[in-house]
Design a protein around this motif. Sequence first.
Motif, mmCIF file in Angstrom:
data_model
loop_
_atom_site.group_PDB
_atom_site.id
_atom_site.type_symbol
_atom_site.label_atom_id
_atom_site.label_comp_id
_atom_site.label_asym_id
_atom_site.label_seq_id
_atom_site.Cartn_x
_atom_site.Cartn_y
_atom_site.Cartn_z
ATOM 1 N N TYR A 1 0.787 -1.096 -0.044
ATOM 2 C CA TYR A 1 -0.247 0.036 0.082
ATOM 3 C C TYR A 1 1.063 1.285 -0.174
ATOM 4 C CZ TYR A 1 -3.381 3.777 1.740
ATOM 5 O OH TYR A 1 -3.996 4.634 1.927
ATOM 6 N N ALA A 2 1.946 1.358 0.682
ATOM 7 C CA ALA A 2 2.750 2.372 0.900
ATOM 8 C C ALA A 2 3.539 2.517 -0.472
ATOM 9 C CB ALA A 2 3.738 2.225 1.908
ATOM 10 N N GLU A 3 3.717 1.694 -1.320
ATOM 11 C CA GLU A 3 4.576 1.910 -2.471
ATOM 12 C C GLU A 3 3.571 2.308 -3.474
ATOM 13 O OE1 GLU A 3 7.547 -0.418 -5.131
ATOM 14 O OE2 GLU A 3 6.302 -1.683 -3.925
ATOM 15 N N ALA A 4 2.426 1.849 -3.645
ATOM 16 C CA ALA A 4 1.271 2.202 -4.429
ATOM 17 C C ALA A 4 0.902 3.688 -4.260
ATOM 18 C CB ALA A 4 -0.116 1.433 -4.325
ATOM 19 N N MET A 5 0.986 4.021 -2.955
ATOM 20 C CA MET A 5 0.678 5.675 -2.676
ATOM 21 C C MET A 5 1.855 6.319 -2.973
ATOM 22 S SD MET A 5 -2.235 6.239 -1.561
ATOM 23 C CE MET A 5 -1.671 7.674 -0.901
ATOM 24 N N GLY A 6 3.164 5.889 -2.931
ATOM 25 C CA GLY A 6 4.295 6.665 -3.489
ATOM 26 C C GLY A 6 3.941 7.048 -4.832
ATOM 27 N N TYR A 7 3.495 5.944 -5.639
ATOM 28 C CA TYR A 7 3.559 6.406 -7.125
ATOM 29 C C TYR A 7 2.081 7.204 -7.362
ATOM 30 C CZ TYR A 7 6.644 2.755 -8.976
ATOM 31 O OH TYR A 7 7.621 1.890 -9.024
ATOM 32 N N LEU A 8 0.931 7.040 -6.544
ATOM 33 C CA LEU A 8 0.153 8.310 -6.496
ATOM 34 C C LEU A 8 0.555 9.430 -6.361
ATOM 35 C CD1 LEU A 8 -3.373 8.382 -6.771
ATOM 36 C CD2 LEU A 8 -3.152 8.509 -4.438
ATOM 37 N N ARG A 9 1.266 9.821 -5.077
ATOM 38 C CA ARG A 9 1.795 11.025 -5.132
ATOM 39 C C ARG A 9 2.482 11.630 -6.492
ATOM 40 N NH1 ARG A 9 3.346 8.526 -0.558
ATOM 41 N NH2 ARG A 9 2.048 8.473 1.089
ATOM 42 N N ALA A 10 3.384 10.813 -6.938
ATOM 43 C CA ALA A 10 4.017 11.114 -7.885
ATOM 44 C C ALA A 10 3.326 11.680 -9.115
ATOM 45 C CB ALA A 10 5.022 10.156 -8.333
ATOM 46 N N VAL A 11 2.363 10.781 -9.532
ATOM 47 C CA VAL A 11 1.520 11.006 -10.600
ATOM 48 C C VAL A 11 0.508 12.282 -10.464
ATOM 49 C CG1 VAL A 11 1.657 9.047 -11.854
ATOM 50 C CG2 VAL A 11 -0.147 9.365 -9.994
ATOM 51 N N MET A 12 0.012 12.410 -9.187
ATOM 52 C CA MET A 12 -0.694 13.774 -8.885
ATOM 53 C C MET A 12 0.129 14.700 -8.932
ATOM 54 S SD MET A 12 -3.377 12.140 -5.972
ATOM 55 C CE MET A 12 -4.284 13.866 -5.616
ATOM 56 N N ALA A 13 1.289 14.786 -8.335
ATOM 57 C CA ALA A 13 2.124 15.691 -8.458
ATOM 58 C C ALA A 13 2.319 16.530 -9.896
ATOM 59 C CB ALA A 13 3.441 15.518 -7.735
ATOM 60 N N SER A 14 2.631 15.545 -10.727
ATOM 61 C CA SER A 14 2.783 15.859 -12.141
ATOM 62 C C SER A 14 1.541 16.216 -12.917
ATOM 63 C CB SER A 14 3.497 14.814 -12.970
ATOM 64 O OG SER A 14 2.837 13.504 -12.831
ATOM 65 N N LYS A 15 0.450 16.159 -12.233
ATOM 66 C CA LYS A 15 -0.943 16.457 -12.765
ATOM 67 C C LYS A 15 -1.222 15.344 -14.093
ATOM 68 C CE LYS A 15 -1.586 21.202 -11.356
ATOM 69 N NZ LYS A 15 -0.473 20.933 -10.307
ATOM 70 N N GLU A 16 -0.832 14.131 -13.934
ATOM 71 C CA GLU A 16 -0.941 13.199 -14.998
ATOM 72 C C GLU A 16 -2.420 12.469 -14.756
ATOM 73 O OE1 GLU A 16 0.690 8.891 -16.372
ATOM 74 O OE2 GLU A 16 1.909 10.286 -15.285
ATOM 75 N N HIS A 17 -3.070 12.581 -16.008
ATOM 76 C CA HIS A 17 -4.242 11.654 -16.045
ATOM 77 C C HIS A 17 -4.559 10.826 -17.201
ATOM 78 C CE1 HIS A 17 -5.138 15.945 -13.971
ATOM 79 N NE2 HIS A 17 -5.887 15.015 -13.166
ATOM 80 N N THR A 18 -4.013 9.607 -16.878
ATOM 81 C CA THR A 18 -3.745 8.647 -18.146
ATOM 82 C C THR A 18 -4.692 7.332 -17.650
ATOM 83 O OG1 THR A 18 -1.735 7.871 -17.099
ATOM 84 C CG2 THR A 18 -1.528 9.564 -18.851
ATOM 85 N N PRO A 19 -4.762 6.387 -18.389
ATOM 86 C CA PRO A 19 -5.285 4.981 -18.011
ATOM 87 C C PRO A 19 -4.496 4.471 -17.167
ATOM 88 C CG PRO A 19 -5.380 5.328 -20.608
ATOM 89 C CD PRO A 19 -4.554 6.613 -20.059
ATOM 90 N N ARG A 20 -3.170 4.649 -17.033
ATOM 91 C CA ARG A 20 -2.601 3.867 -16.074
ATOM 92 C C ARG A 20 -2.819 4.427 -14.589
ATOM 93 N NH1 ARG A 20 3.984 5.460 -16.587
ATOM 94 N NH2 ARG A 20 3.653 7.635 -16.312
#
Length: 518
Positions: free
Chosen positions: A224-243
């Motif tokens: 869970y901690a790792e998945a949240m790490g990726y979430l913070r990264a894509v949210m910080a870059s304002k990415e909105h993609t299928p992945r």
Amino acid sequence: MPPKNKGGSRGKAAEPKQEEPKKPQTVRELEWQRYYATNPYQKAYEEHGLSGMTPADRQAYCDQEYLKPGRVKTLSNKAQREFWKRVNEANIPFRSLPRPSDDQWGRDKNGRDIGDYTLEEYAAYGEKKDRYLRLFYDSIFFKSSNARAYDAPRRDGAHPIYTCSDEQLDVERARRQEMAELKRELYGQRLSPYSLDPDWDDVTPIPQSEPEGALAAIAYPEDYAEAMGYLRAVMASKEHTPRCLRLTEDIIAKNPAHYTVWLYRFAIIQHLNISIPDEIEWLNDVSLNYIKNYQIWNHRQLLMDHYYPTIATSASDVAALAESERAFMTRMLALDAKNYHVWTFRQYLVRKLGMWGDVERQSTESLIHLDVRNNSAWSHRFFVVFSDPAYTTPGSHATEHDPKVPADVVDREIAYTQDKIMLAPQNQSPWNYLRGVLIKGGRKLGTAREFSGHFVKNLGDDNAEEVRSSHALDLLADIYKEAGEKEQALLCLTRLSFKWDRIRRGYWEYRKGLLDQS
């Protein structure tokens, strides 16, 4: 350089007598055997000490110490010539293995000392390590190539264009999966799904920032901690993609109450213009697994607000949506008929889609029939009947008279409520509903005096008093107050306070005080 041995040497030192070595069974035994093979006089020294060794063995043992790096240079030239002569005569190995230590092999994932492995086990262990390293370096090469392919569209035409085919991606996924299995077998370590997926190679996860010395740091599960790490990264870059959409699905499966993830998911749906019916179908499965989750219903409401304007001009599409939503809520209420979140959303949906009328009202009757004490169903029925814009005053408060409500509607609701009271006289829900109907219809409480009286007999007579419903006695107190019969109202409240509802004595005494004020 040591001098060459000239034939016919005199007085050779006797080589230590050694028994035929046993075949080693473990890695530890093999290492010790090799150690003693390259240190031939060490065994005699350990068993007999210097004093117990023969003079030749003792001399050879001491000479072997001078074969260590830098030692022989401390001797004079003459002494060095004599030294090399003795070494040649005694056949002392020029290089010797260091003495094994007990922990030099380490332990495997189960805590077993690798030195205790059989030779066959150690060979298999080594093959797996070699295989893992080969895969690791192949994966490093792929990452480098993939990074260039990722950057290629941003380079000008002068640079070579790198591409990464779907076939290469599939090969890399298989490679990383094998690496994950080997790492788990060798070291007991688990690789996360995201580190195994080449699609995420360009993202550097942002770890959770905990204050230094926190007294109660949250111990998140590793995945869970790792998945949240990726979430913070894509949210910080304002990415909105299928992945990113798949990432939110994974985190929701791990923590469906994470409000921020739901909001981010809705933003992705808007950005990618994803089919709302498809999202609702996915959401239905999630809702059935987490029936008490609030965020699910907030997300559903956002979807409805987003989707409704696109179908508002089609009455058939709106009706189909209303029917499908009603059917799903029926499934949800079958799991928990008093689920607050479902009832709150249902009230919103009735307003949004105009689900007023007999179908919605009759759906509440089905639930009341199953459980006449379902106060949520009673409350929703009141909302549906007395907020219908077809015959009610917009904005009319639930506890005030609405002159627009037809008399036949009031009569129907009174009759329905009285029937349900007869089934369970001590059920408070229909008694409250009856009060609300009378107020909405502009009728005096006294119109229910005869009906309420069926449940109260011989009030005040200690020997013959019979009260089948304390709620009927409560209503009678207000009926008598409305009619100006203060003594009878006081008697009702007194009997409630001292006999029929003593646990709420303070409340009934308060009500008696209000009688005095009036």
